[in-house]
Design a protein around this motif. Structure first.
Motif, PDB file in Angstrom:
ATOM      1  N   ASN A  23      32.797  61.181  33.235  1.00 18.28           N
ATOM      2  CA  ASN A  23      32.223  61.163  34.420  1.00 18.28           C
ATOM      3  C   ASN A  23      31.632  59.756  34.952  1.00 18.28           C
ATOM      4  O   ASN A  23      32.053  59.467  36.219  1.00 18.28           O
ATOM      5  N   TYR A  24      31.320  59.036  34.099  1.00 12.99           N
ATOM      6  CA  TYR A  24      31.252  57.332  34.334  1.00 12.99           C
ATOM      7  C   TYR A  24      32.475  57.122  34.784  1.00 12.99           C
ATOM      8  O   TYR A  24      32.710  56.284  35.853  1.00 12.99           O
ATOM      9  N   CYS A  25      33.790  57.231  34.039  1.00 11.55           N
ATOM     10  CA  CYS A  25      34.925  56.702  34.574  1.00 11.55           C
ATOM     11  C   CYS A  25      35.431  57.408  36.133  1.00 11.55           C
ATOM     12  O   CYS A  25      35.904  56.459  36.756  1.00 11.55           O
ATOM     13  N   LYS A  26      35.336  58.558  36.435  1.00 10.88           N
ATOM     14  CA  LYS A  26      35.573  59.119  37.547  1.00 10.88           C
ATOM     15  C   LYS A  26      34.850  58.388  38.624  1.00 10.88           C
ATOM     16  O   LYS A  26      35.215  57.938  39.838  1.00 10.88           O
ATOM     17  N   GLN A  27      33.372  58.177  38.599  1.00 14.54           N
ATOM     18  CA  GLN A  27      32.766  57.411  39.561  1.00 14.54           C
ATOM     19  C   GLN A  27      32.904  56.120  39.504  1.00 14.54           C
ATOM     20  O   GLN A  27      33.140  55.432  40.450  1.00 14.54           O
ATOM     21  N   GLU A  28      33.399  55.311  38.568  1.00 10.55           N
ATOM     22  CA  GLU A  28      33.881  54.022  38.601  1.00 10.55           C
ATOM     23  C   GLU A  28      35.255  53.774  39.263  1.00 10.55           C
ATOM     24  O   GLU A  28      35.184  52.870  40.456  1.00 10.55           O
ATOM     25  N   ILE A  29      35.795  54.798  39.281  1.00 11.29           N
ATOM     26  CA  ILE A  29      37.207  54.836  39.971  1.00 11.29           C
ATOM     27  C   ILE A  29      36.927  54.799  41.552  1.00 11.29           C
ATOM     28  O   ILE A  29      37.643  54.314  42.265  1.00 11.29           O
ATOM     29  N   GLU A  30      35.990  55.855  41.927  1.00 10.86           N
ATOM     30  CA  GLU A  30      35.712  56.010  43.121  1.00 10.86           C
ATOM     31  C   GLU A  30      34.975  54.616  43.666  1.00 10.86           C
ATOM     32  O   GLU A  30      35.366  54.239  44.985  1.00 10.86           O
ATOM     33  N   LYS A  31      34.182  54.062  42.996  1.00  6.36           N
ATOM     34  CA  LYS A  31      33.700  53.057  43.441  1.00  6.36           C
ATOM     35  C   LYS A  31      34.659  51.696  43.918  1.00  6.36           C
ATOM     36  O   LYS A  31      34.516  50.857  44.560  1.00  6.36           O
ATOM     37  N   ILE A  32      35.649  51.796  42.715  1.00  3.74           N
ATOM     38  CA  ILE A  32      36.782  50.664  42.943  1.00  3.74           C
ATOM     39  C   ILE A  32      37.540  50.860  44.192  1.00  3.74           C
ATOM     40  O   ILE A  32      37.968  50.075  44.850  1.00  3.74           O
ATOM     41  N   ASN A  33      37.808  52.378  44.524  1.00  4.65           N
ATOM     42  CA  ASN A  33      38.775  52.702  45.665  1.00  4.65           C
ATOM     43  C   ASN A  33      37.878  52.411  46.879  1.00  4.65           C
ATOM     44  O   ASN A  33      38.461  51.723  47.746  1.00  4.65           O
ATOM     45  N   ASP A  34      36.552  52.747  46.810  1.00  3.54           N
ATOM     46  CA  ASP A  34      35.940  52.316  48.275  1.00  3.54           C
ATOM     47  C   ASP A  34      35.983  50.749  48.254  1.00  3.54           C
ATOM     48  O   ASP A  34      36.040  50.433  49.441  1.00  3.54           O
ATOM     49  N   PHE A  35      35.531  50.159  47.154  1.00  7.55           N
ATOM     50  CA  PHE A  35      35.323  48.633  47.428  1.00  7.55           C
ATOM     51  C   PHE A  35      36.774  47.964  47.837  1.00  7.55           C
ATOM     52  O   PHE A  35      36.872  47.162  48.741  1.00  7.55           O
ATOM     53  N   SER A  36      37.964  48.586  47.434  1.00  5.19           N
ATOM     54  CA  SER A  36      39.223  48.009  47.720  1.00  5.19           C
ATOM     55  C   SER A  36      39.599  48.279  49.072  1.00  5.19           C
ATOM     56  O   SER A  36      40.115  47.525  49.771  1.00  5.19           O
ATOM     57  N   GLU A  37      39.146  49.605  49.670  1.00  2.00           N
ATOM     58  CA  GLU A  37      39.550  49.794  51.193  1.00  2.00           C
ATOM     59  C   GLU A  37      38.455  48.915  51.939  1.00  2.00           C
ATOM     60  O   GLU A  37      39.079  48.443  52.843  1.00  2.00           O
ATOM     61  N   LYS A  38      37.131  48.733  51.802  1.00  2.00           N
ATOM     62  CA  LYS A  38      36.443  47.797  52.426  1.00  2.00           C
ATOM     63  C   LYS A  38      36.784  46.331  52.421  1.00  2.00           C
ATOM     64  O   LYS A  38      36.407  45.646  53.240  1.00  2.00           O
ATOM     65  N   HIS A  39      37.481  45.714  51.598  1.00  2.00           N
ATOM     66  CA  HIS A  39      37.851  44.402  51.051  1.00  2.00           C
ATOM     67  C   HIS A  39      39.127  44.403  51.362  1.00  2.00           C
ATOM     68  O   HIS A  39      39.765  42.900  51.054  1.00  2.00           O
ATOM     69  N   GLN A  40      40.064  45.143  51.700  1.00  2.00           N
ATOM     70  CA  GLN A  40      41.516  44.804  51.988  1.00  2.00           C
ATOM     71  C   GLN A  40      41.552  44.211  53.384  1.00  2.00           C
ATOM     72  O   GLN A  40      41.089  44.174  54.180  1.00  2.00           O
ATOM     73  N   VAL A  41      42.580  43.201  53.024  1.00  2.00           N
ATOM     74  CA  VAL A  41      42.863  42.321  54.305  1.00  2.00           C
ATOM     75  C   VAL A  41      43.852  43.049  55.364  1.00  2.00           C
ATOM     76  O   VAL A  41      44.210  43.823  55.227  1.00  2.00           O
ATOM     77  N   ALA A  42      43.476  42.405  56.637  1.00  2.00           N
ATOM     78  CA  ALA A  42      44.200  43.023  57.797  1.00  2.00           C
ATOM     79  C   ALA A  42      45.642  43.768  57.866  1.00  2.00           C
ATOM     80  O   ALA A  42      46.230  44.792  58.025  1.00  2.00           O
ATOM     81  N   ASP A  43      46.399  42.708  56.881  1.00  2.00           N
ATOM     82  CA  ASP A  43      47.835  42.859  56.941  1.00  2.00           C
ATOM     83  C   ASP A  43      48.303  43.874  55.565  1.00  2.00           C
ATOM     84  O   ASP A  43      49.406  44.106  55.603  1.00  2.00           O
ATOM     85  N   GLY A  44      47.057  43.961  54.960  1.00  2.00           N
ATOM     86  CA  GLY A  44      47.281  45.036  53.627  1.00  2.00           C
ATOM     87  C   GLY A  44      47.712  44.562  52.732  1.00  2.00           C
ATOM     88  O   GLY A  44      47.989  45.140  51.542  1.00  2.00           O
ATOM     89  N   ILE A  45      48.138  43.134  52.675  1.00  2.00           N
ATOM     90  CA  ILE A  45      48.363  42.469  51.324  1.00  2.00           C
ATOM     91  C   ILE A  45      47.362  41.291  50.780  1.00  2.00           C
ATOM     92  O   ILE A  45      47.032  40.279  51.419  1.00  2.00           O
ATOM     93  N   GLY A  46      46.813  41.935  49.838  1.00  2.00           N
ATOM     94  CA  GLY A  46      45.483  41.103  49.279  1.00  2.00           C
ATOM     95  C   GLY A  46      44.246  41.705  49.666  1.00  2.00           C
ATOM     96  O   GLY A  46      43.919  42.493  50.529  1.00  2.00           O
ATOM     97  N   TRP A  47      43.017  41.287  49.170  1.00  2.00           N
ATOM     98  CA  TRP A  47      41.817  41.760  49.475  1.00  2.00           C
ATOM     99  C   TRP A  47      40.879  40.226  49.680  1.00  2.00           C
ATOM    100  O   TRP A  47      41.528  39.171  49.223  1.00  2.00           O
ATOM    101  N   THR A  48      39.723  40.538  50.184  1.00  2.00           N
ATOM    102  CA  THR A  48      38.805  39.536  50.330  1.00  2.00           C
ATOM    103  C   THR A  48      37.955  39.208  49.131  1.00  2.00           C
ATOM    104  O   THR A  48      37.168  38.200  49.200  1.00  2.00           O
TER     105      THR A  48
END
Length: 184
Positions: A23-48
């Motif tokens: 359950n911890y890993c499932k929640q952590e993966i969701e956090k990582i995915n949410d963070f990734s979406e919020k910090h992806q740069v406009a052209d989709g190549i990289g993160w902020t």
């Protein structure tokens, strides 16, 4: 002498953990995915920004898996490397408390251990799958590991989580990795 190298950034990125972390890993993966979406740069190549995950609450070393038990489970399944190295760029250093098993550099299981207590601390893998033989090798390794005790398989980079004995789900994951790595 057969040796293997892993880049320091790959340490425990594809790892085996106690099932109580599911359950911890499932929640952590969701956090990582949410963070990734919020910090992806406009052209989709990289993160902020970069997400730093914490160590799992129940580490593998609490299971006190003897080195000999893990080694015995892999014997006859894949070959043992004579030495393990890590580093970055052109820097290399020997890992004195780490063993690795695999028949190629593309499908390898690593484990480090506590020399004084003689038990496994972490198990992680390299899974650069490019063909059916490598899928079979990975499945054999994972099946051998699943016989030790109840464990889970986590690929933090791909956001994949499965109980280690769910070979059908893991096989689908391995097939997806093959599709990607064949193109590289």
């Amino acid at each position: 002498m057969k040796s293997i190298y892993f880049h320091e950034d790959d340490y425990c990125q594809i790892e085996i953990l106690p099932v109580r972390n599911y359950n911890y890993c499932k929640q952590e993966i969701e956090k990582i995915n949410d963070f990734s979406e919020k910090h992806q740069v406009a052209d989709g190549i990289g993160w902020t920004d970069m997400y730093i995950r914490n160590e799992s609450p129940i580490t593998l070393d609490v299971l006190k898996i003897p080195i000999e038990k893990l080694s015995a489970s892999l014997k006859g399944v894949v070959s043992k490397f004579d030495s393990v190295y890590t580093g970055y760029s052109s820097y290399r250093e020997v890992c004195k408390s780490t063993f690795a098993y695999g028949d190629t550099d593309d499908v390898v299981v690593f484990f480090d251990f506590d020399k004084e207590q003689n038990f496994v601390k972490n198990i992680w893998m390299t899974l650069d799958i490019r063909n059916e033989a490598q899928i079979d090798s990975a499945k054999q390794i994972l099946k051998a590991l699943s016989g030790i005790c109840k464990l889970i398989f986590v690929d933090w980079g791909w956001g994949f989580l499965s109980e280690l004995d769910d070979i059908a789900e893991i096989e689908n994951y391995l097939n997806k990795r093959e599709e990607v790595f064949k193109k590289i």
